[in-house]
Design a protein around this motif. Structure first.
Motif, PDB file in Angstrom:
ATOM      1  N   ASP A 116     -10.215   4.483   8.074  1.00 35.30           N
ATOM      2  CA  ASP A 116     -11.090   5.450   8.013  1.00 35.30           C
ATOM      3  C   ASP A 116     -11.026   6.673   8.871  1.00 35.30           C
ATOM      4  O   ASP A 116     -11.698   7.402   9.041  1.00 35.30           O
ATOM      5  N   GLU A 151       2.168  12.141  -2.275  1.00 37.98           N
ATOM      6  CA  GLU A 151       1.277  11.768  -1.190  1.00 37.98           C
ATOM      7  C   GLU A 151       2.207  11.157  -0.053  1.00 37.98           C
ATOM      8  O   GLU A 151       1.721  11.047   1.056  1.00 37.98           O
ATOM      9  N   ARG A 166       0.686  -1.271  -0.096  1.00 39.45           N
ATOM     10  CA  ARG A 166       0.096  -0.037  -0.043  1.00 39.45           C
ATOM     11  C   ARG A 166       0.855   1.205   0.111  1.00 39.45           C
ATOM     12  O   ARG A 166       0.653   2.357  -0.677  1.00 39.45           O
ATOM     13  N   ARG A 188      -4.607  13.952   0.977  1.00 38.31           N
ATOM     14  CA  ARG A 188      -5.034  13.119   2.245  1.00 38.31           C
ATOM     15  C   ARG A 188      -5.790  12.196   2.098  1.00 38.31           C
ATOM     16  O   ARG A 188      -5.919  11.193   2.535  1.00 38.31           O
ATOM     17  N   ALA A 189      -7.083  12.635   1.357  1.00 40.74           N
ATOM     18  CA  ALA A 189      -8.375  11.661   1.003  1.00 40.74           C
ATOM     19  C   ALA A 189      -7.683  10.396   0.330  1.00 40.74           C
ATOM     20  O   ALA A 189      -8.103   9.334   0.526  1.00 40.74           O
ATOM     21  N   ARG A 190      -6.666  10.673  -0.736  1.00 41.06           N
ATOM     22  CA  ARG A 190      -6.276   9.567  -1.562  1.00 41.06           C
ATOM     23  C   ARG A 190      -5.523   8.884  -0.568  1.00 41.06           C
ATOM     24  O   ARG A 190      -5.539   7.485  -0.964  1.00 41.06           O
ATOM     25  N   ALA A 222      -6.389   2.296   3.120  1.00 43.55           N
ATOM     26  CA  ALA A 222      -7.579   1.487   3.643  1.00 43.55           C
ATOM     27  C   ALA A 222      -7.822   1.656   4.910  1.00 43.55           C
ATOM     28  O   ALA A 222      -7.948   0.930   5.896  1.00 43.55           O
ATOM     29  N   MET A 273      -5.783   8.079   2.401  1.00 44.41           N
ATOM     30  CA  MET A 273      -6.396   7.171   3.301  1.00 44.41           C
ATOM     31  C   MET A 273      -7.223   6.163   2.490  1.00 44.41           C
ATOM     32  O   MET A 273      -7.279   5.317   3.181  1.00 44.41           O
ATOM     33  N   GLU A 274      -7.512   6.535   1.406  1.00 39.48           N
ATOM     34  CA  GLU A 274      -8.202   5.373   0.577  1.00 39.48           C
ATOM     35  C   GLU A 274      -7.128   4.446   0.222  1.00 39.48           C
ATOM     36  O   GLU A 274      -7.606   3.199   0.505  1.00 39.48           O
ATOM     37  N   LYS A 275      -5.939   4.724  -0.310  1.00 39.86           N
ATOM     38  CA  LYS A 275      -5.042   3.854  -0.654  1.00 39.86           C
ATOM     39  C   LYS A 275      -4.512   2.971   0.540  1.00 39.86           C
ATOM     40  O   LYS A 275      -4.169   1.665   0.344  1.00 39.86           O
TER      41      LYS A 275
END
Length: 208
Positions: free
Chosen positions: A188, A147, A139, A178-180, A186, A182-184
């Motif tokens: 919350d 990032e 990840r 930041r959102a990417r 995995a 968090m997504e990558k």
């Protein structure tokens, strides 16, 4: 790789090997025995599940020498040493080198079984740890350089405005990165993100 955990017993005394075969097999534990370290190395496939029950004194390569070899090769099978009374100090030193336990000859059957089962549990724990480390590494590798820069500053507890100033980008861009991240990764929450990164760092740290 073998899915069923197996106790690999290395001892040059045939009577001891037969005793281990009887004890483990009669308790539903898969077992393979070898008369020398060389015979074990020829048969063992790195990554197979289980533990190594290893005599301290062996012809040719000794137990501690085999332990050193496996460590150099990055083979992490849990090792339980067997020792006669005069070899206890050697077995204790081997535990300091990473062995999980030792059985003193003549051994108590119930104690020996319990030690092998604990070694199996250690093997499972190490495999789970390795899998988590590999997943986190994958990840992290998926993050772009920018990032990773944002991630590092999030872990350091810096606010979006500070991150934006340090990277010379807008706050909205920081929020998008930041959102990417968090997504990558995995996760919350920032707390979960920080916990995973710290956990990864600890897993990567040398183990004494």
């Amino acid at each position: 790789m073998s899915a069923q955990p197996t106790a690999y017993v290395v001892d040059d005394e045939e009577s001891i090997r037969s005793l281990w075969e009887w004890l483990l097999a009669s308790n539903g534990i898969a077992v393979r025995t070898f008369a020398s370290a060389a015979a074990f190395l020829q048969a063992y496939r790195s990554g197979d599940a289980g533990c190594l029950v290893l005599d301290v004194r062996l012809p040719g390569m000794s137990g501690p020498e085999l332990q050193d070899y496996l460590r150099r090769e990055g083979i992490g099978i849990p090792i339980v040493f067997m020792s006669a009374h005069g070899d206890v100090r050697t077995a204790v030193n081997a535990m300091k080198g990473g062995a999980v336990d030792f059985v003193q000859k003549p051994f108590d059957y119930r104690e020996a079984l319990a030690i092998v089962r604990r070694a199996f549990e250690r093997d499972v724990q190490e495999r789970e740890r390795t899998a988590r480390r590999a997943q986190l590494a994958e990840r992290l590798a998926a993050l772009t350089e920018r990032e990773r820069g944002v991630l590092q500053r999030i872990v350091e507890g810096k606010a979006n405005k500070v991150i934006a100033a340090e990277l010379d980008i807008s706050v909205k861009t920081v929020e998008a990165h930041r959102a990417r991240v968090m997504e990558k990764m995995a996760v919350d929450s920032v707390a979960e993100l920080v916990q995973r990164i710290i956990g990864f760092s600890l897993m990567e740290a040398p183990r004494g």
